[in-house]
Write an enzyme that holds these catalytic residues in place. Sequence first.
Site, PDB file in Angstrom:
ATOM      1  N   ASP A 278     -12.375   4.169  -4.168  1.00 49.65           N
ATOM      2  CA  ASP A 278     -12.835   2.790  -4.395  1.00 49.65           C
ATOM      3  C   ASP A 278     -13.715   2.664  -5.643  1.00 49.65           C
ATOM      4  O   ASP A 278     -13.990   1.548  -6.081  1.00 49.65           O
ATOM      5  CB  ASP A 278     -13.657   2.298  -3.192  1.00 49.65           C
ATOM      6  CG  ASP A 278     -12.782   1.856  -2.029  1.00 49.65           C
ATOM      7  OD1 ASP A 278     -11.643   1.428  -2.283  1.00 49.65           O
ATOM      8  OD2 ASP A 278     -13.243   1.955  -0.877  1.00 49.65           O
TER       9      ASP A 278
ATOM     10  N   THR B 104      -7.473  -5.109  -0.311  1.00 51.63           N
ATOM     11  CA  THR B 104      -6.339  -5.541   0.538  1.00 51.63           C
ATOM     12  C   THR B 104      -6.529  -6.993   1.011  1.00 51.63           C
ATOM     13  O   THR B 104      -5.566  -7.742   1.101  1.00 51.63           O
ATOM     14  CB  THR B 104      -6.176  -4.616   1.761  1.00 51.63           C
ATOM     15  OG1 THR B 104      -7.423  -4.525   2.430  1.00 51.63           O
ATOM     16  CG2 THR B 104      -5.740  -3.225   1.348  1.00 51.63           C
TER      17      THR B 104
ATOM     18  N   ASP C   2       0.831  -1.209   0.000  1.00 54.94           N
ATOM     19  CA  ASP C   2       0.000   0.000   0.000  1.00 54.94           C
ATOM     20  C   ASP C   2       0.869   1.264   0.000  1.00 54.94           C
ATOM     21  O   ASP C   2       0.689   2.157  -0.829  1.00 54.94           O
ATOM     22  CB  ASP C   2      -0.806   0.009   1.312  1.00 54.94           C
ATOM     23  CG  ASP C   2      -2.285  -0.025   1.086  1.00 54.94           C
ATOM     24  OD1 ASP C   2      -2.736   0.316  -0.007  1.00 54.94           O
ATOM     25  OD2 ASP C   2      -2.991  -0.396   2.048  1.00 54.94           O
TER      26      ASP C   2
ATOM     27  N   ASP D 291      -6.359   4.709  -4.938  1.00 56.97           N
ATOM     28  CA  ASP D 291      -6.335   3.587  -4.000  1.00 56.97           C
ATOM     29  C   ASP D 291      -5.128   2.746  -4.402  1.00 56.97           C
ATOM     30  O   ASP D 291      -5.156   2.044  -5.423  1.00 56.97           O
ATOM     31  CB  ASP D 291      -7.627   2.759  -4.093  1.00 56.97           C
ATOM     32  CG  ASP D 291      -7.749   1.814  -2.908  1.00 56.97           C
ATOM     33  OD1 ASP D 291      -6.717   1.578  -2.247  1.00 56.97           O
ATOM     34  OD2 ASP D 291      -8.869   1.329  -2.647  1.00 56.97           O
TER      35      ASP D 291
ATOM     36  N   GLU E 219      -5.430   7.187  -0.411  1.00 58.22           N
ATOM     37  CA  GLU E 219      -6.024   6.541   0.764  1.00 58.22           C
ATOM     38  C   GLU E 219      -5.068   6.579   1.966  1.00 58.22           C
ATOM     39  O   GLU E 219      -5.510   6.614   3.103  1.00 58.22           O
ATOM     40  CB  GLU E 219      -6.407   5.085   0.438  1.00 58.22           C
ATOM     41  CG  GLU E 219      -7.174   4.459   1.592  1.00 58.22           C
ATOM     42  CD  GLU E 219      -7.693   3.061   1.320  1.00 58.22           C
ATOM     43  OE1 GLU E 219      -7.256   2.416   0.353  1.00 58.22           O
ATOM     44  OE2 GLU E 219      -8.550   2.615   2.104  1.00 58.22           O
TER      45      GLU E 219
ATOM     46  N   ILE F  70      -3.662   0.066  -3.134  1.00 59.41           N
ATOM     47  CA  ILE F  70      -4.041  -1.356  -3.207  1.00 59.41           C
ATOM     48  C   ILE F  70      -5.516  -1.436  -2.861  1.00 59.41           C
ATOM     49  O   ILE F  70      -5.910  -1.334  -1.689  1.00 59.41           O
ATOM     50  CB  ILE F  70      -3.258  -2.247  -2.201  1.00 59.41           C
ATOM     51  CG1 ILE F  70      -1.753  -2.136  -2.394  1.00 59.41           C
ATOM     52  CG2 ILE F  70      -3.721  -3.714  -2.314  1.00 59.41           C
ATOM     53  CD1 ILE F  70      -1.224  -2.789  -3.650  1.00 59.41           C
ATOM     54  N   ASP F  71      -6.352  -1.605  -3.852  1.00 60.66           N
ATOM     55  CA  ASP F  71      -7.772  -1.808  -3.615  1.00 60.66           C
ATOM     56  C   ASP F  71      -7.995  -3.312  -3.555  1.00 60.66           C
ATOM     57  O   ASP F  71      -7.527  -4.041  -4.431  1.00 60.66           O
ATOM     58  CB  ASP F  71      -8.591  -1.192  -4.759  1.00 60.66           C
ATOM     59  CG  ASP F  71     -10.074  -1.410  -4.558  1.00 60.66           C
ATOM     60  OD1 ASP F  71     -10.551  -1.171  -3.433  1.00 60.66           O
ATOM     61  OD2 ASP F  71     -10.750  -1.831  -5.505  1.00 60.66           O
TER      62      ASP F  71
ATOM     63  N   ARG G  39     -23.023  -3.144  -4.987  1.00 63.10           N
ATOM     64  CA  ARG G  39     -22.443  -2.918  -3.659  1.00 63.10           C
ATOM     65  C   ARG G  39     -23.608  -2.551  -2.748  1.00 63.10           C
ATOM     66  O   ARG G  39     -24.069  -1.411  -2.757  1.00 63.10           O
ATOM     67  CB  ARG G  39     -21.398  -1.810  -3.667  1.00 63.10           C
ATOM     68  CG  ARG G  39     -20.186  -2.123  -4.529  1.00 63.10           C
ATOM     69  CD  ARG G  39     -19.082  -1.104  -4.343  1.00 63.10           C
ATOM     70  NE  ARG G  39     -18.458  -1.200  -3.044  1.00 63.10           N
ATOM     71  CZ  ARG G  39     -17.525  -2.104  -2.729  1.00 63.10           C
ATOM     72  NH1 ARG G  39     -17.101  -2.975  -3.623  1.00 63.10           N
ATOM     73  NH2 ARG G  39     -17.007  -2.132  -1.523  1.00 63.10           N
TER      74      ARG G  39
END
Length: 333
Positions: free
Chosen positions: A276, A128, A47, A123, A70, A125-126, A261
């Site tokens: 995101d 994680t 990240d 982001d 982020e 690392i989207d 979502r």
Amino acid sequence: MKNWQDKRVNFALKAVQGAACLASDIQNEMVSEAITKDDRSPVTVADFAAQAIIGYMLESALPGALLVGEEQADILRSSIGREILERITDFVKRLIPGVAPEEVCDYIDRGVDNPGKNYWTLDPIDGTKGFLRGAQYACALAYVEDGIVQLGVLGCPNITPDLKQEKDGEGSILIAVRGEGSWISTLKGELSSDQFRVLTVSNISRVEDARLMRSFESGHTNTSQVDAFQSALGGLADPVRMDSQVKYALLAAGEGEVYLRLLSPDQMDYREKIWDQAAGSIIVEEAGGKVTDLDGKALDFSRGRTLRENRGICASNGLLHNEALEALRTVKA
Ligand code: AMP
Ligand code: MG
């Protein structure tokens, strides 16, 4: 792709490529040893390292541009963060030789801006949890003007350009520019404009054939409502569970029809983070799909770090959007 020479396009592609390839190295080198120990440090390293690379490249390509990332480096600057900062720095050195730990913190903190009229959002690392499971994750960068996403790039190390899941394969990079379409190419190796292939959503319009996508993590959605939605819609296939904005990539490429979502019952007041959704949503829209919230409202990226005025996400190939929203209404009732 027409815009290849555009400064923002050029920066975004190279920055995401660098960050996602480094993240892939970190997943391959660190995750298997950590997985049994419930150790989150590989994703922490990835990240921060990915955000440092993008902060560094933004500063040289587009100095002064706002970056809403982020992550922030506070913890790394304190004594408890020293050891992990050393590991991060070792990885960042692969792209920025000789970089010092304090400089790595400064590059990470290039991303502490708040959203303005024009801004980038990242982001690093989207997904994680997917990263730690050795599964899907993405590096996601987008550019927003007046609350509307204008450019989005996703680096997806664990799907191939023909959308097969493959760990440590050639990976893929996707880009969308407003009005110019969505495109995909190989992540690893030289990027060249004639290697990019245009992406188009699926043309399936029968609800029975709809393939639904949802988060892998049950805590990020409402699993019983997903099931109820599936029956209300009349779709027959089991929902595909997957981490990260790679779901948007699959939808844009015609590998699914509806991505929801839904709000987790434990966190009904959850609002989506801009980083995101920004890159993934434009990639679906420019591939011919549609992205709204669960009430059918357009996503509003002008309200700060979250989509404050929206509730959840409903993304589709466009053809099934009204049916999806209608099925959502019956599920809620
Ligand atoms: P996914 O990979 O689809 O599960 O989505 C990952 C993203 O979900 C993370 O980047 C988080 O920012 C976000 N997230 C965290 N908590 C929640 C929640 N309660 N509901 C929805 N999304 C969440
Ligand atoms: Mg994320």
